[in-house]
Motif scaffolding. Structure first.
Motif, PDB file in Angstrom:
ATOM      1  N   UNK A 118      -4.132   1.346  16.295  1.00 50.76           N
ATOM      2  CA  UNK A 118      -3.721   1.859  14.994  1.00 50.76           C
ATOM      3  C   UNK A 118      -2.521   2.789  15.108  1.00 50.76           C
ATOM      4  N   UNK A 119      -2.446   3.539  16.204  1.00 52.28           N
ATOM      5  CA  UNK A 119      -1.319   4.449  16.408  1.00 52.28           C
ATOM      6  C   UNK A 119      -0.028   3.679  16.688  1.00 52.28           C
ATOM      7  N   UNK A 120      -0.158   2.497  17.281  1.00 50.01           N
ATOM      8  CA  UNK A 120       1.014   1.719  17.687  1.00 50.01           C
ATOM      9  C   UNK A 120       1.608   0.915  16.538  1.00 50.01           C
ATOM     10  N   UNK A 121       0.747   0.313  15.724  1.00 56.00           N
ATOM     11  CA  UNK A 121       1.190  -0.614  14.682  1.00 56.00           C
ATOM     12  C   UNK A 121       1.484   0.150  13.396  1.00 56.00           C
ATOM     13  N   UNK A 122       2.560  -0.188  12.684  1.00 54.08           N
ATOM     14  CA  UNK A 122       2.881   0.532  11.442  1.00 54.08           C
ATOM     15  C   UNK A 122       1.759   0.468  10.414  1.00 54.08           C
ATOM     16  N   UNK A 123       1.535   1.582   9.726  1.00 56.99           N
ATOM     17  CA  UNK A 123       0.599   1.610   8.612  1.00 56.99           C
ATOM     18  C   UNK A 123       1.306   2.174   7.386  1.00 56.99           C
ATOM     19  N   UNK A 124       0.605   2.198   6.251  1.00 60.88           N
ATOM     20  CA  UNK A 124       1.246   2.603   4.999  1.00 60.88           C
ATOM     21  C   UNK A 124       1.706   4.058   5.023  1.00 60.88           C
ATOM     22  N   UNK A 125       0.948   4.930   5.706  1.00 55.49           N
ATOM     23  CA  UNK A 125       1.341   6.344   5.773  1.00 55.49           C
ATOM     24  C   UNK A 125       2.655   6.502   6.525  1.00 55.49           C
ATOM     25  N   UNK A 158      14.575   1.739   9.908  1.00 54.62           N
ATOM     26  CA  UNK A 158      13.707   0.665  10.396  1.00 54.62           C
ATOM     27  C   UNK A 158      12.360   1.240  10.807  1.00 54.62           C
ATOM     28  N   UNK A 159      11.298   0.470  10.558  1.00 50.98           N
ATOM     29  CA  UNK A 159       9.965   0.822  11.030  1.00 50.98           C
ATOM     30  C   UNK A 159       9.379  -0.390  11.738  1.00 50.98           C
ATOM     31  N   UNK A 160       8.817  -0.154  12.911  1.00 51.73           N
ATOM     32  CA  UNK A 160       8.158  -1.215  13.666  1.00 51.73           C
ATOM     33  C   UNK A 160       7.122  -0.610  14.579  1.00 51.73           C
ATOM     34  N   UNK A 161       6.588  -1.423  15.479  1.00 59.16           N
ATOM     35  CA  UNK A 161       5.592  -0.933  16.432  1.00 59.16           C
ATOM     36  C   UNK A 161       6.221   0.097  17.368  1.00 59.16           C
ATOM     37  N   UNK A 187       0.832  -1.211   0.000  1.00 56.75           N
ATOM     38  CA  UNK A 187       0.000   0.000   0.000  1.00 56.75           C
ATOM     39  C   UNK A 187       0.861   1.254   0.000  1.00 56.75           C
ATOM     40  N   UNK A 188       1.941   1.246   0.773  1.00 59.80           N
ATOM     41  CA  UNK A 188       2.849   2.393   0.805  1.00 59.80           C
ATOM     42  C   UNK A 188       3.520   2.586  -0.552  1.00 59.80           C
ATOM     43  N   UNK A 189       3.902   1.486  -1.191  1.00 59.64           N
ATOM     44  CA  UNK A 189       4.549   1.573  -2.495  1.00 59.64           C
ATOM     45  C   UNK A 189       3.622   2.182  -3.542  1.00 59.64           C
ATOM     46  N   UNK A 190       2.345   1.824  -3.474  1.00 59.61           N
ATOM     47  CA  UNK A 190       1.376   2.402  -4.413  1.00 59.61           C
ATOM     48  C   UNK A 190       1.257   3.908  -4.206  1.00 59.61           C
ATOM     49  N   UNK A 191       1.201   4.329  -2.954  1.00 54.12           N
ATOM     50  CA  UNK A 191       1.097   5.767  -2.666  1.00 54.12           C
ATOM     51  C   UNK A 191       2.338   6.515  -3.135  1.00 54.12           C
ATOM     52  N   UNK A 192       3.506   5.938  -2.919  1.00 55.31           N
ATOM     53  CA  UNK A 192       4.749   6.593  -3.302  1.00 55.31           C
ATOM     54  C   UNK A 192       4.957   6.599  -4.810  1.00 55.31           C
ATOM     55  N   UNK A 193       4.400   5.602  -5.498  1.00 53.80           N
ATOM     56  CA  UNK A 193       4.536   5.559  -6.954  1.00 53.80           C
ATOM     57  C   UNK A 193       3.922   6.795  -7.595  1.00 53.80           C
ATOM     58  N   UNK A 194       2.845   7.295  -6.980  1.00 58.00           N
ATOM     59  CA  UNK A 194       2.202   8.512  -7.496  1.00 58.00           C
ATOM     60  C   UNK A 194       3.097   9.734  -7.349  1.00 58.00           C
ATOM     61  N   UNK A 195       4.113   9.635  -6.480  1.00 59.20           N
ATOM     62  CA  UNK A 195       5.057  10.733  -6.274  1.00 59.20           C
ATOM     63  C   UNK A 195       6.350  10.519  -7.063  1.00 59.20           C
ATOM     64  N   UNK A 248      10.169   6.408   4.238  1.00 57.60           N
ATOM     65  CA  UNK A 248      10.884   6.298   2.968  1.00 57.60           C
ATOM     66  C   UNK A 248      11.212   7.685   2.416  1.00 57.60           C
ATOM     67  N   UNK A 249      10.301   8.606   2.531  1.00 55.70           N
ATOM     68  CA  UNK A 249      10.601   9.978   2.089  1.00 55.70           C
ATOM     69  C   UNK A 249      11.798  10.544   2.858  1.00 55.70           C
ATOM     70  N   UNK A 250      11.800  10.327   4.171  1.00 58.81           N
ATOM     71  CA  UNK A 250      12.913  10.807   4.978  1.00 58.81           C
ATOM     72  C   UNK A 250      14.217  10.108   4.639  1.00 58.81           C
ATOM     73  N   UNK A 251      14.135   8.794   4.376  1.00 58.55           N
ATOM     74  CA  UNK A 251      15.336   8.026   4.037  1.00 58.55           C
ATOM     75  C   UNK A 251      15.930   8.515   2.721  1.00 58.55           C
ATOM     76  N   UNK A 252      15.093   8.775   1.725  1.00 59.97           N
ATOM     77  CA  UNK A 252      15.591   9.216   0.420  1.00 59.97           C
ATOM     78  C   UNK A 252      16.070  10.658   0.432  1.00 59.97           C
ATOM     79  N   UNK A 253      15.570  11.442   1.385  1.00 58.90           N
ATOM     80  CA  UNK A 253      15.990  12.849   1.485  1.00 58.90           C
ATOM     81  C   UNK A 253      17.295  13.012   2.258  1.00 58.90           C
ATOM     82  N   UNK A 254      17.687  11.959   2.972  1.00 60.48           N
ATOM     83  CA  UNK A 254      18.881  12.049   3.831  1.00 60.48           C
ATOM     84  C   UNK A 254      20.160  12.202   3.013  1.00 60.48           C
TER      85      UNK A 254
END
Length: 330
Positions: free
Chosen positions: A311-318, A295-298, A225-233, A324-330
């Motif tokens: 929902x706040x605790x467990x990783x979601x696509x957003x 890394x992303x986790x709970x 789901x995250x990959x689909x959202x990022x593909x639009x960017x 990933x945006x932060x990782x690529x901007x680093x």
């Protein structure tokens, strides 16, 4: 001109794929027995054992008391005596009660006896958050990865639920097979013919050029789901489904991360001493500083039964997309 015969496919739910693997292997090998709570006529808490009691009877599909330490202990002893037991632990949280026979006996028997004694035990346990609170929602796979002699797998699709269970049932030593509550109602296509998924072999779920996401189990759905959202960017994500955590297919992860130059590990468990921490360190060992890693986790909090807090605790696509945006901007 002759054509290659086409492989026929069937569509099964995740739970049906597990039942199919068990049914076929139990018919093939009479040493396989199932032990667990509600595995008999009820068919399992998620119906992943449905129909097996009727076909194979109470001698091979046995309901047990709520006593996880005893269940794993009996399973380990039965395995050492020549059977191939599957012990079903409904919630992974309660596998902690059975760690002594699993870690100190089953995983070590081959080493303690110079290979004379094997314990072909499968502990099938269900992880993940789905509205059931702090003691029924944990993902503890990283704890088990560090145990020599223990194999750990975590399928994300019906095809791999089937194929990894088939492999587990043919192993000579103990295996922890981790499924996820949110995957049981998921349907997917798989070959009609028998297909066995080998341990220690990851697979590509999506090809990409900008960042590698290494993940497993239900988090593969979050990654997609995250990959689909990022593909639009304009961001191209490559997604690797680890499938097997011990042994770990580091070569596939390194190959992908070496090409993309960025790696995000994603897990539902904690990132402290987690699956991602192990992968990140080993990738850095192999590839040096050429790869950016995150890394992303709970969150570092118990998983609440409150749906908003869960929902706040467990990783979601957003959250994955932001990382990933932060990782690529680093």
């Amino acid at each position: 001109m002759s054509r290659e015969p086409q492989t026929r496919v069937v569509k099964l739910f995740f739970r049906e794929a597990i039942a199919r693997a068990l049914r076929e292997e139990m018919a093939r090998d009479e040493r396989i027995v199932i032990l667990g709570q509600d595995v008999g006529s009820f068919g399992g808490s998620y119906k992943e054992f449905l129909g097996l009691y009727k076909q194979f009877g109470a001698a091979r599909v046995r309901d047990t008391p709520v006593a996880e330490a005893s269940m794993v202990g009996v399973g380990a002893g039965a395995a050492a005596a020549g059977l191939r037991p599957i012990v079903s632990i409904t919630y992974m949280d309660f596998l902690m009660l059975g760690l002594d026979p699993l870690v100190n006996y089953a995983a070590k028997a081959r080493y303690k006896t110079g290979g004379q004694l094997r314990v072909p035990l499968i502990v099938k346990t269900t992880a993940g958050a789905k509205g059931q609170g702090v003691a029924h929602s944990q993902c503890l796979e990283a704890w088990l990865m560090s145990v020599p002699g223990l194999k750990v797998v975590a399928p994300s699709t019906p095809a791999d639920a089937y194929g990894l269970m088939k492999s587990a049932l043919r192993e000579s030593g103990p295996v922890v097979y981790v499924d996820h509550k949110r995957l049981f109602p998921m349907a997917g296509e798989m070959p009609e013919d028998e297909q066995i998924t080998p341990f220690g072999l990851a697979k590509y779920l999506r090809r990409g050029a900008d960042v590698t996401i290494a993940t497993y189990s239900h988090m593969t759905q979050v990654a997609l789901a995250a990959a689909e959202a990022l593909a639009a960017e304009g961001v191209s994500c490559e997604i690797i489904d680890l499938r097997s955590l011990a042994p770990l297919d580091l070569a596939t992860v390194c190959d992908s991360a070496g090409r993309t130059g960025a790696l995000l590990t994603l897990e539902e468990g904690q990132i402290v001493c987690g699956v991602g921490a192990e992968i990140a360190f080993r990738v850095r060992e192999k590839l040096g500083g050429a790869v950016r890693i995150d890394r992303v986790g709970a969150l570092a909090a118990p998983v609440s039964s409150n749906p908003v807090l869960e929902a706040a605790c467990v990783p979601d696509s957003a959250r994955v997309a932001r990382a990933i945006r932060g990782l690529l901007a680093a």
